[in-house]
Design an enzyme around this catalytic site. Structure first.
Site, PDB file in Angstrom:
ATOM      1  N   ASN A  93       8.568   6.793 -44.015  1.00 43.51           N
ATOM      2  CA  ASN A  93       9.655   7.740 -44.225  1.00 43.51           C
ATOM      3  C   ASN A  93       9.732   8.292 -45.655  1.00 43.51           C
ATOM      4  O   ASN A  93      10.248   9.382 -45.863  1.00 43.51           O
ATOM      5  CB  ASN A  93      10.980   7.057 -43.856  1.00 43.51           C
ATOM      6  CG  ASN A  93      12.191   7.824 -44.337  1.00 43.51           C
ATOM      7  OD1 ASN A  93      12.546   8.855 -43.757  1.00 43.51           O
ATOM      8  ND2 ASN A  93      12.810   7.359 -45.424  1.00 43.51           N
ATOM      9  N   TYR A 138       5.354  20.998 -49.976  1.00 43.50           N
ATOM     10  CA  TYR A 138       6.184  20.205 -49.048  1.00 43.50           C
ATOM     11  C   TYR A 138       5.895  20.548 -47.585  1.00 43.50           C
ATOM     12  O   TYR A 138       5.536  19.668 -46.800  1.00 43.50           O
ATOM     13  CB  TYR A 138       7.661  20.376 -49.415  1.00 43.50           C
ATOM     14  CG  TYR A 138       8.583  19.526 -48.584  1.00 43.50           C
ATOM     15  CD1 TYR A 138       8.550  18.141 -48.680  1.00 43.50           C
ATOM     16  CD2 TYR A 138       9.484  20.095 -47.688  1.00 43.50           C
ATOM     17  CE1 TYR A 138       9.388  17.344 -47.897  1.00 43.50           C
ATOM     18  CE2 TYR A 138      10.324  19.312 -46.915  1.00 43.50           C
ATOM     19  CZ  TYR A 138      10.269  17.944 -47.029  1.00 43.50           C
ATOM     20  OH  TYR A 138      11.092  17.157 -46.252  1.00 43.50           O
ATOM     21  N   LYS A 170       4.057  18.242 -44.580  1.00 48.21           N
ATOM     22  CA  LYS A 170       4.697  17.872 -43.308  1.00 48.21           C
ATOM     23  C   LYS A 170       3.890  18.385 -42.112  1.00 48.21           C
ATOM     24  O   LYS A 170       3.897  17.770 -41.044  1.00 48.21           O
ATOM     25  CB  LYS A 170       6.145  18.375 -43.279  1.00 48.21           C
ATOM     26  CG  LYS A 170       7.048  17.692 -44.337  1.00 48.21           C
ATOM     27  CD  LYS A 170       7.101  16.182 -44.176  1.00 48.21           C
ATOM     28  CE  LYS A 170       8.094  15.523 -45.114  1.00 48.21           C
ATOM     29  NZ  LYS A 170       8.160  14.057 -44.967  1.00 48.21           N
TER      30      LYS A 170
HETATM   31  P1  NAD Z   1      15.999  10.766 -50.429  1.00 47.31           P
HETATM   32  O1  NAD Z   1      15.519  11.475 -51.653  1.00 47.31           O
HETATM   33  O2  NAD Z   1      17.445  10.538 -50.233  1.00 47.31           O
HETATM   34  O3  NAD Z   1      15.225   9.371 -50.280  1.00 47.31           O
HETATM   35  C1  NAD Z   1      13.837   9.321 -50.508  1.00 47.31           C
HETATM   36  C2  NAD Z   1      13.358   7.909 -50.351  1.00 47.31           C
HETATM   37  O4  NAD Z   1      11.975   7.904 -50.669  1.00 47.31           O
HETATM   38  C3  NAD Z   1      14.040   6.927 -51.271  1.00 47.31           C
HETATM   39  O5  NAD Z   1      14.241   5.699 -50.590  1.00 47.31           O
HETATM   40  C4  NAD Z   1      13.030   6.717 -52.403  1.00 47.31           C
HETATM   41  O6  NAD Z   1      13.054   5.386 -52.919  1.00 47.31           O
HETATM   42  C5  NAD Z   1      11.723   6.932 -51.672  1.00 47.31           C
HETATM   43  N1  NAD Z   1      10.717   7.397 -52.608  1.00 47.31           N
HETATM   44  C6  NAD Z   1      10.759   8.536 -53.359  1.00 47.31           C
HETATM   45  N2  NAD Z   1       9.658   8.570 -54.143  1.00 47.31           N
HETATM   46  C7  NAD Z   1       8.932   7.470 -53.874  1.00 47.31           C
HETATM   47  C8  NAD Z   1       7.701   6.939 -54.351  1.00 47.31           C
HETATM   48  N3  NAD Z   1       6.975   7.585 -55.264  1.00 47.31           N
HETATM   49  N4  NAD Z   1       7.264   5.759 -53.846  1.00 47.31           N
HETATM   50  C9  NAD Z   1       7.956   5.113 -52.908  1.00 47.31           C
HETATM   51  N5  NAD Z   1       9.132   5.544 -52.389  1.00 47.31           N
HETATM   52  C10 NAD Z   1       9.606   6.723 -52.894  1.00 47.31           C
HETATM   53  O7  NAD Z   1      15.355  11.579 -49.242  1.00 47.31           O
HETATM   54  P2  NAD Z   1      15.760  11.756 -47.707  1.00 47.31           P
HETATM   55  O8  NAD Z   1      16.410  13.062 -47.583  1.00 47.31           O
HETATM   56  O9  NAD Z   1      16.396  10.545 -47.163  1.00 47.31           O
HETATM   57  O10 NAD Z   1      14.275  11.937 -47.116  1.00 47.31           O
HETATM   58  C11 NAD Z   1      13.626  10.935 -46.391  1.00 47.31           C
HETATM   59  C12 NAD Z   1      12.534  11.599 -45.589  1.00 47.31           C
HETATM   60  O11 NAD Z   1      13.113  12.598 -44.757  1.00 47.31           O
HETATM   61  C13 NAD Z   1      11.477  12.311 -46.429  1.00 47.31           C
HETATM   62  O12 NAD Z   1      10.194  12.120 -45.876  1.00 47.31           O
HETATM   63  C14 NAD Z   1      11.874  13.760 -46.314  1.00 47.31           C
HETATM   64  O13 NAD Z   1      10.783  14.635 -46.492  1.00 47.31           O
HETATM   65  C15 NAD Z   1      12.424  13.816 -44.916  1.00 47.31           C
HETATM   66  N6  NAD Z   1      13.332  14.926 -44.632  1.00 47.31           N
HETATM   67  C16 NAD Z   1      14.533  15.021 -45.242  1.00 47.31           C
HETATM   68  C17 NAD Z   1      15.364  16.096 -44.911  1.00 47.31           C
HETATM   69  C18 NAD Z   1      16.710  16.266 -45.518  1.00 47.31           C
HETATM   70  O14 NAD Z   1      17.327  17.317 -45.284  1.00 47.31           O
HETATM   71  N7  NAD Z   1      17.238  15.315 -46.260  1.00 47.31           N
HETATM   72  C19 NAD Z   1      14.938  17.049 -43.994  1.00 47.31           C
HETATM   73  C20 NAD Z   1      13.704  16.912 -43.404  1.00 47.31           C
HETATM   74  C21 NAD Z   1      12.897  15.835 -43.725  1.00 47.31           C
END
Ligand code: NAD
Length: 248
Positions: A91, A156, A160
């Protein structure tokens, strides 16, 4: 309970969607290793979970996800702590909105390293364990941008699209070994990642959501729990959108 007796590893589990997945898995009876990038954020997340569910079967780790040996060690330690492994959730991810003409190769590579290479490492390490036991579930976090692209920050959406490609390909490669591989593609979800985007971009994307609001991390996590469970025993190779019907 949906995940009674199951053991999971969740990367990017310290906040946002990942933390919601960890909580949902615990609520459904699983034991979980949550991974983050730093010891401090992992400890903070564990403290949050202790408030949410005192004594929950959860442990923390902070492997470098771009290092295959560290990922494998994290899975081995999880098996050492909980006895087995059933679910791997790749994730962790980072997003960028840099326009193409100011994008550096270094920035581009940073996105690919976490959003693609780390997912590959997680899939490969889990597949080694799951192949031997003849069962297991891999879930990858994709994004709605993997369907529509994104107006700026090409690394990005490129990453994906790659996650979807890995998911569908590995579902075909690993299905005969009893391993299911799916992805969840969230739309705009109320996490720190979205808070970091330009307001104009959030407004533009939100305007195309029929349900009229961003999703909550818990709403995305619910789908992960279903896909991780035996209720989804005939579901593999799917990219499941959880986006309020977004058409962008
Ligand atoms: P967030 O920024 O709140 O959390 C990101 C997480 O990734 C954190 O737990 C962080 O510790 C971890 N992380 C970041 N850099 C890292 C690294 N170098 N090594 C290890 N861990 C690392 O993000 P989120 O919104 O919860 O996103 C989680 C996933 O969901 C991602 O893959 C993101 O692309 C995807 N996503 C998010 C959204 C959104 O709107 N929030 C939409 C589509 C997809």
């Amino acid at each position: 309970m949906l995940l009674e007796g199951k053991v999971a590893v969740v990367t990017g589990g310290t906040r946002g969607i990942g933390l919601a997945i960890v909580k949902s898995f615990l609520r459904h009876g699983a034991s979980v290793t949550l991974c983050g990038s730093r010891k401090e954020t992992v400890e903070k997340a564990l403290a949050t979970i202790e408030d949410f569910m005192p004594g929950a079967p959860v442990r923390g780790a902070h492997p470098d996800l771009t290092d295959e040996a560290e990922v494998r060690a994290c899975l081995d330690e999880t098996i050492g702590a909980f006895g087995h492994l059933d679910i791997m959730v790749n994730n962790a991810g980072i997003s960028q909105s840099t326009p193409l003409l100011s994008y550096t190769a270094e920035e581009f590579q940073k996105v690919l390293d976490l959003n693609i290479l780390a997912v590959f490492n997680g899939c490969q390490a889990a597949a080694k364990v799951f192949s031997e036991q003849g069962s297991g579930v891999i879930l990858n976090t994709s994004s709605v941008v993997s369907l529509y692209g994104q107006a700026a920050g090409v690394g990005y959406p490129a990453s994906k699209f790659a996650v979807n490609g890995m998911t569908k390909s590995l579902a075909r490669e690993l299905g005969p070994k009893g391993i299911r591989v799916n992805a969840v593609a969230p739309g705009v979800t109320a996490t720190d990642m979205v808070a970091a985007l330009p307001e104009e971009m959030i407004a533009r994307v939100s305007a195309g959501i029929p349900l009229g609001r961003p999703g909550e991390p818990e709403e995305v996590a619910n789908v992960f729990s279903f896909l991780a469970s035996d209720k989804a025993s005939y579901v593999t190779g799917c990219v499941v959108s959880v986006d309020g019907g977004a058409v962008i």
